[in-house]
Write a protein that holds these residues in place. Structure first.
Motif, short mmCIF file in Angstrom:
data_model
loop_
_atom_site.label_atom_id
_atom_site.label_comp_id
_atom_site.label_asym_id
_atom_site.label_seq_id
_atom_site.Cartn_x
_atom_site.Cartn_y
_atom_site.Cartn_z
N ILE A 78 -49.75 59.57 -124.05
CA ILE A 78 -49.74 59.88 -122.62
C ILE A 78 -48.35 60.40 -122.27
O ILE A 78 -47.34 59.82 -122.67
N THR A 79 -48.32 61.50 -121.53
CA THR A 79 -47.05 62.05 -121.08
C THR A 79 -47.05 62.15 -119.56
O THR A 79 -48.10 62.10 -118.93
N GLY A 80 -45.88 62.31 -118.99
CA GLY A 80 -45.71 62.42 -117.55
C GLY A 80 -44.48 61.64 -117.13
O GLY A 80 -43.68 61.21 -117.95
N GLN A 81 -44.34 61.44 -115.85
CA GLN A 81 -43.24 60.65 -115.30
C GLN A 81 -43.73 59.20 -115.20
O GLN A 81 -44.40 58.83 -114.23
N ILE A 82 -43.40 58.37 -116.18
CA ILE A 82 -43.89 56.99 -116.24
C ILE A 82 -42.97 56.09 -115.42
O ILE A 82 -41.76 56.05 -115.64
N ARG A 83 -43.57 55.38 -114.46
CA ARG A 83 -42.81 54.47 -113.61
C ARG A 83 -43.03 53.01 -113.97
O ARG A 83 -42.17 52.17 -113.78
N GLU A 84 -44.23 52.69 -114.48
CA GLU A 84 -44.56 51.27 -114.73
C GLU A 84 -45.56 51.17 -115.87
O GLU A 84 -46.51 51.93 -115.95
N VAL A 85 -45.33 50.18 -116.74
CA VAL A 85 -46.26 49.82 -117.80
C VAL A 85 -46.45 48.32 -117.68
O VAL A 85 -45.49 47.55 -117.72
N SER A 86 -47.71 47.89 -117.50
CA SER A 86 -47.95 46.45 -117.31
C SER A 86 -49.24 46.01 -117.98
O SER A 86 -50.14 46.82 -118.23
N PHE A 87 -49.29 44.73 -118.30
CA PHE A 87 -50.49 44.11 -118.86
C PHE A 87 -51.20 43.34 -117.78
O PHE A 87 -50.58 42.67 -116.96
N GLN A 88 -52.51 43.37 -117.80
CA GLN A 88 -53.30 42.63 -116.81
C GLN A 88 -54.36 41.81 -117.49
O GLN A 88 -54.80 42.09 -118.54
#
Length: 88
Positions: A78-88
């Motif tokens: 995945i590419t782009g401007q990543i602001r947040e990576v989280s687990f749910q």
């Protein structure tokens, strides 16, 4: 008992746990790219949010201009401007 045998075999053979148990492997390259291996399914996809099902939870990636640029049954980039990576 079977899980004990598998754990012993994995230890003896020095197999990485993410391979032996199909654990997700997530590599983040700054805030522009994320590579995920061993995901189960794509749950949600927009240019601002991508959500993937993992073995026991889900992974949520938020940002802007998110694009799935490589995709297979076992891995995704995945590419782009990543602001947040989280687990749910």
């Amino acid at each position: 008992m079977l899980s004990n045998i598998k754990a012993h075999f994995v230890q003896i053979m020095q197999i990485p746990p993410e391979i032996a148990y199909r654990l997700p492997d997530i590599e983040l390259y700054g805030n522009r790219k994320v590579f995920i291996e061993n995901y189960r399914a794509l749950i949600h996809y927009t240019e601002h949010e991508i959500q993937l099902k993992l073995s026991d939870r889900s992974l949520r990636i938020c940002g802007d201009h998110l694009t799935i640029c490589e995709y297979s049954k076992d891995s995704m980039t995945i590419t782009g401007q990543i602001r947040e990576v989280s687990f749910q």
